[in-house]
Motif scaffolding. Sequence first.
Motif, PDB file in Angstrom:
ATOM      1  N   LEU A  80      18.123 -19.665 -76.148  1.00  0.00           N
ATOM      2  CA  LEU A  80      18.957 -18.852 -75.268  1.00  0.00           C
ATOM      3  C   LEU A  80      20.306 -19.511 -75.043  1.00  0.00           C
ATOM      4  CD1 LEU A  80      16.332 -17.709 -72.607  1.00  0.00           C
ATOM      5  CD2 LEU A  80      17.381 -16.327 -74.398  1.00  0.00           C
ATOM      6  N   SER A  81      20.301 -20.847 -74.894  1.00  0.00           N
ATOM      7  CA  SER A  81      21.557 -21.566 -74.693  1.00  0.00           C
ATOM      8  C   SER A  81      22.468 -21.415 -75.904  1.00  0.00           C
ATOM      9  CB  SER A  81      21.267 -23.044 -74.428  1.00  0.00           C
ATOM     10  OG  SER A  81      22.463 -23.768 -74.292  1.00  0.00           O
ATOM     11  N   THR A  82      21.883 -21.473 -77.099  1.00  0.00           N
ATOM     12  CA  THR A  82      22.666 -21.300 -78.311  1.00  0.00           C
ATOM     13  C   THR A  82      23.256 -19.897 -78.385  1.00  0.00           C
ATOM     14  OG1 THR A  82      21.273 -22.898 -79.482  1.00  0.00           O
ATOM     15  CG2 THR A  82      22.596 -21.409 -80.830  1.00  0.00           C
ATOM     16  N   GLN A  83      22.477 -18.896 -77.977  1.00  0.00           N
ATOM     17  CA  GLN A  83      22.975 -17.527 -77.959  1.00  0.00           C
ATOM     18  C   GLN A  83      24.126 -17.379 -76.970  1.00  0.00           C
ATOM     19  OE1 GLN A  83      19.754 -14.785 -77.294  1.00  0.00           O
ATOM     20  NE2 GLN A  83      18.516 -15.595 -78.968  1.00  0.00           N
ATOM     21  N   ASP A  84      23.973 -17.983 -75.773  1.00  0.00           N
ATOM     22  CA  ASP A  84      25.044 -17.925 -74.779  1.00  0.00           C
ATOM     23  C   ASP A  84      26.320 -18.572 -75.318  1.00  0.00           C
ATOM     24  OD1 ASP A  84      23.392 -16.659 -73.010  1.00  0.00           O
ATOM     25  OD2 ASP A  84      22.865 -18.468 -71.890  1.00  0.00           O
ATOM     26  N   LEU A  85      26.152 -19.687 -76.032  1.00  0.00           N
ATOM     27  CA  LEU A  85      27.306 -20.381 -76.597  1.00  0.00           C
ATOM     28  C   LEU A  85      28.008 -19.504 -77.622  1.00  0.00           C
ATOM     29  CD1 LEU A  85      28.954 -23.023 -76.838  1.00  0.00           C
ATOM     30  CD2 LEU A  85      27.344 -23.739 -78.594  1.00  0.00           C
ATOM     31  N   ALA A  86      27.221 -18.853 -78.480  1.00  0.00           N
ATOM     32  CA  ALA A  86      27.801 -17.993 -79.508  1.00  0.00           C
ATOM     33  C   ALA A  86      28.543 -16.816 -78.888  1.00  0.00           C
ATOM     34  CB  ALA A  86      26.704 -17.493 -80.445  1.00  0.00           C
ATOM     35  N   GLN A  87      27.965 -16.234 -77.848  1.00  0.00           N
ATOM     36  CA  GLN A  87      28.623 -15.113 -77.181  1.00  0.00           C
ATOM     37  C   GLN A  87      29.897 -15.558 -76.468  1.00  0.00           C
ATOM     38  OE1 GLN A  87      25.609 -13.489 -74.621  1.00  0.00           O
ATOM     39  NE2 GLN A  87      24.444 -12.558 -76.291  1.00  0.00           N
ATOM     40  N   SER A  88      29.861 -16.727 -75.843  1.00  0.00           N
ATOM     41  CA  SER A  88      31.023 -17.223 -75.107  1.00  0.00           C
ATOM     42  C   SER A  88      32.154 -17.634 -76.036  1.00  0.00           C
ATOM     43  CB  SER A  88      30.615 -18.423 -74.231  1.00  0.00           C
ATOM     44  OG  SER A  88      29.663 -18.033 -73.269  1.00  0.00           O
ATOM     45  N   ALA A  89      31.842 -17.837 -77.325  1.00  0.00           N
ATOM     46  CA  ALA A  89      32.891 -18.184 -78.282  1.00  0.00           C
ATOM     47  C   ALA A  89      33.941 -17.078 -78.380  1.00  0.00           C
ATOM     48  CB  ALA A  89      32.281 -18.452 -79.655  1.00  0.00           C
ATOM     49  N   ASN A  90      33.583 -15.870 -77.934  1.00  0.00           N
ATOM     50  CA  ASN A  90      34.553 -14.772 -77.933  1.00  0.00           C
ATOM     51  C   ASN A  90      35.694 -15.018 -76.962  1.00  0.00           C
ATOM     52  OD1 ASN A  90      33.102 -13.187 -79.829  1.00  0.00           O
ATOM     53  ND2 ASN A  90      31.739 -12.443 -78.216  1.00  0.00           N
ATOM     54  N   PHE A  91      35.500 -15.946 -76.021  1.00  0.00           N
ATOM     55  CA  PHE A  91      36.562 -16.259 -75.065  1.00  0.00           C
ATOM     56  C   PHE A  91      37.675 -17.112 -75.681  1.00  0.00           C
ATOM     57  CE2 PHE A  91      33.061 -15.750 -71.808  1.00  0.00           C
ATOM     58  CZ  PHE A  91      33.585 -14.599 -71.249  1.00  0.00           C
ATOM     59  N   LEU A  92      37.381 -17.760 -76.784  1.00  0.00           N
ATOM     60  CA  LEU A  92      38.370 -18.638 -77.399  1.00  0.00           C
ATOM     61  C   LEU A  92      39.652 -17.872 -77.734  1.00  0.00           C
ATOM     62  CD1 LEU A  92      36.095 -20.699 -79.813  1.00  0.00           C
ATOM     63  CD2 LEU A  92      37.324 -21.576 -77.826  1.00  0.00           C
ATOM     64  N   GLY A  93      40.787 -18.468 -77.360  1.00  0.00           N
ATOM     65  CA  GLY A  93      42.068 -17.856 -77.667  1.00  0.00           C
ATOM     66  C   GLY A  93      42.515 -16.808 -76.672  1.00  0.00           C
ATOM     67  N   THR A  94      41.730 -16.589 -75.617  1.00  0.00           N
ATOM     68  CA  THR A  94      42.134 -15.628 -74.591  1.00  0.00           C
ATOM     69  C   THR A  94      42.695 -16.375 -73.377  1.00  0.00           C
ATOM     70  OG1 THR A  94      39.922 -15.617 -73.573  1.00  0.00           O
ATOM     71  CG2 THR A  94      40.358 -13.998 -75.305  1.00  0.00           C
ATOM     72  N   TYR A  95      43.485 -15.665 -72.592  1.00  0.00           N
ATOM     73  CA  TYR A  95      44.046 -16.241 -71.376  1.00  0.00           C
ATOM     74  C   TYR A  95      43.148 -15.852 -70.207  1.00  0.00           C
ATOM     75  CZ  TYR A  95      48.228 -17.476 -73.951  1.00  0.00           C
ATOM     76  OH  TYR A  95      49.098 -18.033 -74.846  1.00  0.00           O
ATOM     77  N   ALA A  96      42.727 -16.840 -69.459  1.00  0.00           N
ATOM     78  CA  ALA A  96      41.751 -16.602 -68.400  1.00  0.00           C
ATOM     79  C   ALA A  96      42.240 -17.146 -67.069  1.00  0.00           C
ATOM     80  CB  ALA A  96      40.415 -17.244 -68.761  1.00  0.00           C
ATOM     81  N   MET A  97      41.689 -16.579 -66.006  1.00  0.00           N
ATOM     82  CA  MET A  97      41.950 -17.057 -64.650  1.00  0.00           C
ATOM     83  C   MET A  97      40.614 -17.428 -64.028  1.00  0.00           C
ATOM     84  SD  MET A  97      43.710 -15.087 -61.404  1.00  0.00           S
ATOM     85  CE  MET A  97      45.362 -15.215 -62.098  1.00  0.00           C
ATOM     86  N   PHE A  98      40.583 -18.583 -63.343  1.00  0.00           N
ATOM     87  CA  PHE A  98      39.355 -19.080 -62.732  1.00  0.00           C
ATOM     88  C   PHE A  98      39.548 -19.286 -61.230  1.00  0.00           C
ATOM     89  CE2 PHE A  98      38.937 -20.238 -67.151  1.00  0.00           C
ATOM     90  CZ  PHE A  98      37.602 -20.035 -67.416  1.00  0.00           C
ATOM     91  N   ASP A  99      38.458 -19.102 -60.526  1.00  0.00           N
ATOM     92  CA  ASP A  99      38.469 -19.336 -59.089  1.00  0.00           C
ATOM     93  C   ASP A  99      38.329 -20.835 -58.843  1.00  0.00           C
ATOM     94  OD1 ASP A  99      38.382 -19.040 -56.361  1.00  0.00           O
ATOM     95  OD2 ASP A  99      36.307 -18.358 -56.291  1.00  0.00           O
ATOM     96  N   SER A 100      39.390 -21.555 -59.157  1.00  0.00           N
ATOM     97  CA  SER A 100      39.398 -23.011 -59.051  1.00  0.00           C
ATOM     98  C   SER A 100      40.818 -23.499 -58.829  1.00  0.00           C
ATOM     99  CB  SER A 100      38.825 -23.646 -60.326  1.00  0.00           C
ATOM    100  OG  SER A 100      38.955 -25.050 -60.300  1.00  0.00           O
ATOM    101  N   ALA A 101      40.961 -24.537 -58.020  1.00  0.00           N
ATOM    102  CA  ALA A 101      42.280 -25.115 -57.769  1.00  0.00           C
ATOM    103  C   ALA A 101      42.592 -26.235 -58.750  1.00  0.00           C
ATOM    104  CB  ALA A 101      42.353 -25.649 -56.340  1.00  0.00           C
ATOM    105  N   THR A 102      41.701 -26.490 -59.701  1.00  0.00           N
ATOM    106  CA  THR A 102      41.881 -27.543 -60.698  1.00  0.00           C
ATOM    107  C   THR A 102      42.372 -26.952 -62.005  1.00  0.00           C
ATOM    108  OG1 THR A 102      40.143 -28.894 -59.706  1.00  0.00           O
ATOM    109  CG2 THR A 102      40.753 -29.402 -61.975  1.00  0.00           C
ATOM    110  N   ALA A 103      43.348 -27.615 -62.627  1.00  0.00           N
ATOM    111  CA  ALA A 103      43.897 -27.161 -63.908  1.00  0.00           C
ATOM    112  C   ALA A 103      44.171 -28.367 -64.788  1.00  0.00           C
ATOM    113  CB  ALA A 103      45.180 -26.357 -63.697  1.00  0.00           C
ATOM    114  N   GLY A 104      44.197 -28.134 -66.089  1.00  0.00           N
ATOM    115  CA  GLY A 104      44.489 -29.205 -67.033  1.00  0.00           C
ATOM    116  C   GLY A 104      45.974 -29.283 -67.315  1.00  0.00           C
ATOM    117  N   MET A 105      46.478 -30.502 -67.526  1.00  0.00           N
ATOM    118  CA  MET A 105      47.885 -30.715 -67.832  1.00  0.00           C
ATOM    119  C   MET A 105      48.005 -31.684 -68.995  1.00  0.00           C
ATOM    120  SD  MET A 105      50.771 -32.728 -67.641  1.00  0.00           S
ATOM    121  CE  MET A 105      50.203 -34.099 -66.641  1.00  0.00           C
ATOM    122  N   SER A 106      48.858 -31.344 -69.976  1.00  0.00           N
ATOM    123  CA  SER A 106      49.102 -32.228 -71.110  1.00  0.00           C
ATOM    124  C   SER A 106      50.598 -32.273 -71.388  1.00  0.00           C
ATOM    125  CB  SER A 106      48.348 -31.729 -72.350  1.00  0.00           C
ATOM    126  OG  SER A 106      48.874 -30.490 -72.795  1.00  0.00           O
ATOM    127  N   ALA A 107      50.973 -33.124 -72.332  1.00  0.00           N
ATOM    128  CA  ALA A 107      52.396 -33.270 -72.656  1.00  0.00           C
ATOM    129  C   ALA A 107      52.971 -31.995 -73.246  1.00  0.00           C
ATOM    130  CB  ALA A 107      52.578 -34.433 -73.626  1.00  0.00           C
TER     131      ALA A 107
END
Length: 223
Positions: A80-107
Amino acid sequence: MTPISSSITPATGAQNANGANAALNANFDMFLKLLTTQMQNQDPLDPMETSEYTQQLVQYSAVEQSIQQTSTLKDILASLSTQDLAQSANFLGTYAMFDSATAGMSATTPADWSWEASRAVETLSATITNASGQVVETRVLDAARAGNFRWDGSLSNGRTAPDGSYTLALTARAADGANVPVAIRSKGLIDQVETVGGVVRLGINGADFGVPDLIRVRSRADD
């Protein structure tokens, strides 16, 4: 290449079952030897009831079945975990918003947040902390009920913060001086999908989020 990974190995359940069964078989062989010795040396005037032997054999059989059931359940969860991972791969390359005050920062990619106050504000200040909870930067922002804040790591002392995850806190006050609650959300391009302990995590610029915190997904960035 955008990474997709999993920390769960489907064969784990079978491997654990094999080890448990090997130990059980070794103990069962010892049990049979003891049982045979006990039968050979029992008191002929007060022999052990046959039901007692049967009961002990049934207990060993129940343990073996329990091990097999546990192994099967672990394999099902891994699948089931593998199936969830495969389905969630559809999120790759999309712009998302999360209910979180934490964000990643890079150069190359700034940390990106949006906020919305519960009512009009007169003053608005921002505090940014690193993953260790240390304050690295403070800013005074334009007072607005809602807006966006992008931070490229630049600090007031002229230096640049290292790549990592950063948390934004906003202090808003109304015209009467009262504190105004502010909802903060992080956003960005999903560039990684992985499972950690059977739970799917979505990565944005080095920060990872749980799927339950996902608020919105778009095919492009906010205008």
